[in-house]
Design a protein around this motif. Structure first.
Motif, mmCIF file in Angstrom:
data_model
loop_
_atom_site.group_PDB
_atom_site.id
_atom_site.type_symbol
_atom_site.label_atom_id
_atom_site.label_comp_id
_atom_site.label_asym_id
_atom_site.label_seq_id
_atom_site.Cartn_x
_atom_site.Cartn_y
_atom_site.Cartn_z
ATOM 1 N N TYR A 171 0.919 -1.290 -0.017
ATOM 2 C CA TYR A 171 0.043 0.146 0.314
ATOM 3 C C TYR A 171 0.960 1.234 0.094
ATOM 4 N N ALA A 172 2.012 1.083 0.484
ATOM 5 C CA ALA A 172 2.903 2.418 0.534
ATOM 6 C C ALA A 172 3.388 2.580 -0.952
ATOM 7 N N LEU A 173 3.500 1.459 -1.544
ATOM 8 C CA LEU A 173 4.089 1.584 -3.140
ATOM 9 C C LEU A 173 2.961 2.396 -3.714
ATOM 10 N N VAL A 174 1.726 2.006 -3.662
ATOM 11 C CA VAL A 174 0.680 2.667 -4.251
ATOM 12 C C VAL A 174 0.551 4.282 -3.739
ATOM 13 N N ARG A 175 0.650 4.519 -2.775
ATOM 14 C CA ARG A 175 0.627 5.854 -2.369
ATOM 15 C C ARG A 175 1.784 6.597 -3.093
ATOM 16 N N ASN A 176 3.000 6.117 -3.426
ATOM 17 C CA ASN A 176 3.802 6.593 -4.293
ATOM 18 C C ASN A 176 3.304 7.172 -5.653
ATOM 19 N N CYS A 177 2.385 6.925 -6.009
ATOM 20 C CA CYS A 177 1.381 7.205 -7.432
ATOM 21 C C CYS A 177 0.439 7.993 -7.157
ATOM 22 N N SER A 178 0.276 8.653 -5.919
ATOM 23 C CA SER A 178 -1.086 9.380 -5.660
ATOM 24 C C SER A 178 -1.083 10.598 -6.455
ATOM 25 N N THR A 179 -2.321 10.779 -6.957
ATOM 26 C CA THR A 179 -2.458 12.141 -7.833
ATOM 27 C C THR A 179 -2.301 13.336 -7.089
ATOM 28 N N ALA A 180 -1.991 13.200 -5.844
ATOM 29 C CA ALA A 180 -1.817 14.320 -4.934
ATOM 30 C C ALA A 180 -0.498 14.823 -5.189
ATOM 31 N N TRP A 181 0.423 14.173 -5.834
ATOM 32 C CA TRP A 181 1.758 14.277 -5.849
ATOM 33 C C TRP A 181 2.033 15.139 -7.278
ATOM 34 N N ARG A 182 0.868 15.285 -8.163
ATOM 35 C CA ARG A 182 1.077 15.776 -9.471
ATOM 36 C C ARG A 182 1.547 17.424 -9.505
ATOM 37 N N GLY A 183 2.364 17.450 -10.455
ATOM 38 C CA GLY A 183 3.026 18.663 -10.131
ATOM 39 C C GLY A 183 3.980 18.766 -9.123
ATOM 40 N N SER A 184 4.530 17.729 -8.121
ATOM 41 C CA SER A 184 5.638 17.795 -7.481
ATOM 42 C C SER A 184 6.488 16.593 -7.447
ATOM 43 N N ALA A 185 7.176 16.388 -8.393
ATOM 44 C CA ALA A 185 8.203 15.346 -8.413
ATOM 45 C C ALA A 185 8.987 14.976 -7.198
ATOM 46 N N ASP A 186 9.245 16.212 -6.599
ATOM 47 C CA ASP A 186 10.079 15.788 -5.137
ATOM 48 C C ASP A 186 9.137 15.276 -4.114
ATOM 49 N N ALA A 187 7.973 15.564 -4.210
ATOM 50 C CA ALA A 187 6.938 14.703 -3.324
ATOM 51 C C ALA A 187 6.751 13.381 -3.482
ATOM 52 N N ALA A 188 6.658 13.270 -4.760
ATOM 53 C CA ALA A 188 6.638 11.710 -5.367
ATOM 54 C C ALA A 188 7.934 10.878 -4.801
ATOM 55 N N ARG A 189 9.071 11.503 -5.018
ATOM 56 C CA ARG A 189 10.431 11.047 -4.632
ATOM 57 C C ARG A 189 10.343 10.742 -3.136
ATOM 58 N N THR A 190 10.020 11.794 -2.470
ATOM 59 C CA THR A 190 10.139 11.494 -1.296
ATOM 60 C C THR A 190 9.218 10.228 -0.692
ATOM 61 N N SER A 191 8.059 10.220 -1.323
ATOM 62 C CA SER A 191 7.096 9.199 -0.957
ATOM 63 C C SER A 191 7.755 7.783 -1.318
ATOM 64 N N ALA A 192 8.576 7.534 -2.176
ATOM 65 C CA ALA A 192 9.219 6.505 -2.708
ATOM 66 C C ALA A 192 10.271 6.291 -1.685
ATOM 67 N N ASN A 193 10.993 7.295 -1.337
ATOM 68 C CA ASN A 193 12.105 7.026 -0.412
ATOM 69 C C ASN A 193 11.631 6.550 0.920
ATOM 70 N N ASP A 194 10.542 7.045 1.396
ATOM 71 C CA ASP A 194 10.103 6.674 2.634
ATOM 72 C C ASP A 194 9.461 5.097 2.355
ATOM 73 N N THR A 195 9.078 4.662 1.429
ATOM 74 C CA THR A 195 8.969 3.397 1.239
ATOM 75 C C THR A 195 10.196 2.355 1.124
#
Length: 709
Positions: free
Chosen positions: A542-566
Motif C-alpha cells: 500500500y505504501a507503493l500505491v501511495r507513491n503514485c498518488s495524484t496528490a503528488w502531481r506537479g511535485s516530482a520531489d513529493a513523489a520521490r520523497t514518498s518512494a524514499n519513505d517506502t
C-alpha cells in the motif's frame, strides 16, 4: 446624455475589471485579498427584499491603502451555457445595475491589516440598490476600490459569482418545469494527500505530519464534510441523492490513528495528538454511510496509468481493493464494480480494471473522445463510463474542461458553492422553463475544502430546489442502471503522460517490488506465531500505491520523497534479521576451531538465510548451508574455519536471503589464533619436508660432481 454616461461606465468597467478572487495585480503584485463569509439569500425568491453580504479585505501588499469602499454590480441574466461558463471563470460582464458605494471599516489599512465588508442593498431597483427584473441566473460582481500610498484610486480586489433568482421580488415565482431534472451528487471524503509514512506490522503507524488530526476535529475540513452531510439526513430527498466517495487510504490512516500513532518531526518521532478525535470521526462516518450509497476512490487516489507500468500492473489490485477497507472499517461495502478515478486511463489501466471487477468508471466528458456524450458510455471491453455533468462540476470548483478557460477559484469556497448551486438551478430549468433531460451527475473537487456552514447552506439550498420541483433526486445505483448510449475512447494524451508519476519513481517502485518478492520467497509461516508473511508485506504494498498518488502531481520531489519513505520502510523490515557483533575479540581454541555466529530474527515469521564471510584474509571458511531462523528468536551457527596463520585478524559476517538480498547490517568479528589449523600445519610440514629433500638432493648432486671431476 444618459447613453453617453452608460457607455463611459461600460468602458470604465472593462478597463478596471480584474480576474476572479484576487486583488488587481500591479508591478508590486496583489494589494488586497477579498474573502466572502456570508451571502444571504443564496437564491433570491419573490419574498426577498434585500441582499446581504459580509466578508473581509486584507492588505497583502507593502503599502498603506486608504479610501476603501465596496459596491455590488449585477449583470444581465445569463441566457446560454457558454455565458454561464464564462461567468464562472470570473470574467466580469457589463453591469445592468449597481449599488451605492459603501465604506469599509476601517477605511485605512496598513500592510497585514484586515477590514470588515458589510453590504446590504435592496433588490427593487430603488436608488442605491440593485434591480432584479425576472427569474434566472445573474452574474454578481463584488468590487472593492481603494487608494494605495503613492498611487491613485483603483479597483484593488473583486469577486464574481452567480446569483440564482427563483422569482423577482414582489412577482410570481418561476414556473416549475413539467419534468424536474434528475440529480445525483457525489460527496468526496478523501484526504488532501497521503499522510502515512510507515505502518509496520504490530507497531504504531508513523505519519509525516499531524495535519489530519486538525482536519478531523470540529471545524476541520473532513469534519465539515461528515457533519454537514449528517445534518442533511433529516431530508430524505437530499440524502437519497448523495453518494459518498471514500478513499480507502484515508480510512486506513484514521483507523491507525485511532489505535495510537506517531508523527515524524525534525527532532524525532513524537506521539500523535488525534487518537480520540479519530475515534469520534470514524463513529460519525459509520453513522453517515450506514445504509447509504458509497463508492470507492482508488487507494490514495492513485494514478492508475502510472501504477499499471509497475510490474505489469501487479499493484493494481491493491489500488482497487473492491471495498475491503470499507467493509473492515465501516462495516459496509461500496457499490460493486464502480470507481471514481482522477483523469483518463490508458489501455493498460483499462485492461487492469477487468481483473479486479471494476466495470463502471465515473468520468469527465472532456476525458472521452466524444465530448458531447452523456450518460453511460462504453470505453473498453466490459468497462463503461458514467459521465459527470461538467457545468455544476466547474461551478463547484472542479477542474475545468478544455472548453473552459478556467475554473472557479478553489480557495474561495463561498463562490464555488454558490456557482455550483446556480448551475444546478440552471439544470432545473431556471430562466429557461425546461429542465435537463440528461442525467445530472455532480462531481465536486475530490479534495473538497469547504467550511461546514457553507456545505450545510449548499445542501439546504439544494433541498429548496427540490421543494420547488426544479430538481428530483436520483440514487446513483438507479443512474448506473440506465442503458449504454454509444461508445468512446479515453483521451490519454501527452499532457497526461507529462503530468503522470515520474519514471524515476515508478522505476524505484519496481525495484522495491523486486526486493519484496525475493524476501517473500525466503519467508514462511512459523507454527508458534501463525502469521502470514503477506501481512508483513501488505503495508509496504500500500505504501507503493501511495507513491503514485495524484496528490503528488506537479511535485516530482513529493513523489520521490514518498518512494524514499517506502524504501526506508523496507530497509527497516530487512534490518529485523541481524548478526550479533561480539563485544570482545574471539580467541579460537585451535587453528581448526569453528567460528561461533549468533543470528537474531525479530520478525514473526520464519526466514531462510545464507551466511557469508567477507574480508577474511588469514582464514579459510568451510561450506555453510542455508539456515531457517525461527520467528522472533535466535539461532547459533558454528561456521567451520581453518586458520591460515597465527595472530590477530578481522572478518565480516553477512547474512542475506538465499538469493542474495542483504538482511540487517554486516557484523565485524575480531579474531585471535595462536595455532595453525590442522590442514594448514600438515601442508606446512609437508612443504618443509619436501624443501629439505630437494635441498639434500641438490647438495648430493654437487658433491658427486666434484668427485667425478
Amino acid at each position: 446624455m444618459k447613453r453617453f454616461a452608460a457607455a463611459v461606465l461600460g468602458v470604465l468597467f472593462a478597463v478596471l475589471s480584474a480576474p476572479l478572487a484576487i486583488a488587481q495585480p500591479g508591478s508590486a503584485g496583489p494589494r488586497l485579498k477579498l474573502d466572502i463569509t456570508e451571502l444571504t439569500p443564496r437564491a433570491v425568491n419573490p419574498s426577498s427584499t434585500t441582499l446581504t453580504l459580509t466578508g473581509t479585505v486584507t492588505n497583502v501588499g507593502d503599502r498603506r491603502i486608504s479610501n476603501l469602499e465596496v459596491r455590488l454590480e449585477l449583470g444581465a441574466k445569463q441566457a446560454t451555457e457558454r455565458q454561464l461558463r464564462t461567468a464562472m471563470t470570473g470574467t466580469p460582464v457589463s453591469p445592468e445595475s449597481v449599488s451605492r458605494w459603501i465604506d469599509i471599516e476601517p477605511a485605512i489599512l496598513a500592510p497585514g491589516q484586515s477590514g470588515q465588508v458589510n453590504v446590504t442593498v435592496k433588490l427593487d431597483g430603488s436608488s442605491g440598490g440593485l434591480r432584479v427584473a425576472a427569474a434566472g441566473v445573474y452574474p454578481l460582481l463584488i468590487n472593492v476600490n481603494g487608494t494605495p500610498d503613492y498611487g491613485g484610486p483603483a479597483r484593488l480586489a473583486s469577486l464574481s459569482l452567480l446569483l440564482p433568482v427563483l422569482g423577482a421580488p414582489g412577482r410570481a415565482p418561476a414556473q416549475a418545469p413539467a419534468q424536474p431534472a434528475e440529480v445525483t451528487m457525489l460527496w468526496p471524503i478523501a484526504d488532501a494527500q497521503p499522510r502515512m509514512v510507515a505502518a509496520p506490522y504490530g507497531a504504531p503507524a508513523l505519519l509525516g505530519d499531524d495535519v489530519l488530526a486538525s482536519e478531523l476535529r470540529p471545524g476541520g475540513r473532513l469534519d465539515a464534510l461528515v457533519s454537514s452531510a449528517l445534518a442533511a439526513r433529516n431530508n430524505p430527498q437530499v440524502a437519497g441523492s448523495l453518494c459518498y466517495a471514500v478513499d480507502p487510504d484515508l480510512l486506513d490512516t484514521v483507523d491507525a490513528m485511532s489505535r495510537g500513532y506517531e508523527v515524524r518531526t525534525r527532532t524525532g518521532n513524537v506521539p500523535g495528538s488525534g487518537t480520540e478525535v479519530a475515534k469520534s470521526w470514524l463513529v460519525a462516518l459509520r453513522k453517515l454511510v450506514s445504509g447509504q450509497c458509497v463508492i470507492q476512490l482508488p487507494y490514495a487516489d492513485a494514478d492508475l496509468p502510472a501504477l499499471a507500468k509497475v510490474h505489469n500492473g501487479d499493484l493494481m489490485s491493491f489500488a482497487l481493493d473492491t471495498g475491503q477497507h470499507a467493509q473492515q472499517i465501516l462495516g459496509m461495502r461500496p457499490l460493486p464494480g464502480v470507481l471514481w478515478a482522477d483523469g483518463p486511463f490508458n489501455s493498460a489501466a483499462l485492461a487492469a480494471l477487468n481483473g479486479v471487477g471494476v466495470n463502471t468508471i465515473i468520468a469527465d466528458p472532456a476525458d472521452l473522445s466524444e465530448t458531447q456524450v452523456s450518460g453511460t458510455i462504453a470505453v473498453g471491453s466490459n468497462v463503461h463510463a458514467q459521465t459527470i455533468d461538467p457545468l455544476p462540476t466547474i461551478g463547484f470548483g472542479g477542474a475545468a474542461g478544455e472548453s473552459s478557460s478556467a475554473s472557479t477559484a478553489p480557495d474561495d469556497p463561498t463562490i464555488a458553492t454558490q456557482n455550483g448551486l446556480a448551475a444546478l438551478a440552471v439544470r432545473g430549468g431556471l430562466g429557461t422553463g425546461t429542465a435537463s433531460t440528461k442525467p445530472v451527475l455532480v462531481a465536486p473537487p475530490r479534495r473538497w475544502s469547504v467550511p461546514a456552514g457553507e456545505l450545510t447552506q449548499l445542501l439546504q439550498s439544494f433541498g429548496q430546489l427540490v421543494d420547488e420541483r426544479m430538481l428530483t433526486p436520483k440514487p446513483l445505483k438507479d443512474l448506473l442502471g440506465t442503458t449504454t448510449a454509444g461508445s468512446a475512447t479515453m483521451n490519454y494524451t501527452a499532457r497526461d503522460v507529462a503530468a503522470s508519476t515520474p519514471t524515476a519513481v515508478t522505476d524505484e517502485m519496481a525495484s522495491i517490488e523486486d526486493t519484496m518478492s525475493d524476501v517473500r520467497r525466503a519467508m514462511a509461516v512459523d507454527p508458534t506465531q501463525q502469521v502470514d508473511p503477506e501481512q508483513l508485506l501488505l503495508p509496504l504494498r500500500y505504501a507503493l500505491v501511495r507513491n503514485c498518488s495524484t496528490a503528488w502531481r506537479g511535485s516530482a520531489d513529493a513523489a520521490r520523497t514518498s518512494a524514499n519513505d517506502t524504501r526506508t520502510q523496507l530497509d527497516t523490515l530487512l534490518g529485523m534479521v541481524t548478526v550479533d557483533t561480539p563485544a570482545v575479540p574471539i580467541s579460537l581454541a585451535s587453528g581448526s576451531a569453528p567460528l561461533p555466529v549468533f543470528l537474531h530474527n525479530y520478525l514473526p515469521v520464519q526466514v531462510a538465510v545464507r551466511i557469508a564471510l567477507n574480508n577474511n584474509t588469514g582464514l579459510r571458511p568451510g561450506t555453510v548451508p542455508d539456515r531457517l531462523l525461527p520467528a522472533e528468536g535466535g539461532l547459533g551457527v558454528k561456521i567451520p574455519t581453518e586458520a591460515l596463520r597465527a595472530g590477530k585478524f578481522s572478518l565480516t559476517v553477512n547474512v542475506s536471503t538465499p538469493s542474495g538480498i542483504p538482511l540487517g547490517k554486516p557484523a565485524r568479528f575480531d579474531l585471535r589464533s595462536n595455532e595453525y589449523g590442522v590442514v594448514t600445519l600438515v601442508l606446512t610440514i609437508a612443504g618443509g619436508a619436501a624443501l629439505v629433500l630437494l635441498s639434500a638432493r641438490q647438495i648430493y648432486r654437487r658433491v658427486r660432481a666434484r668427485r667425478q671431476g
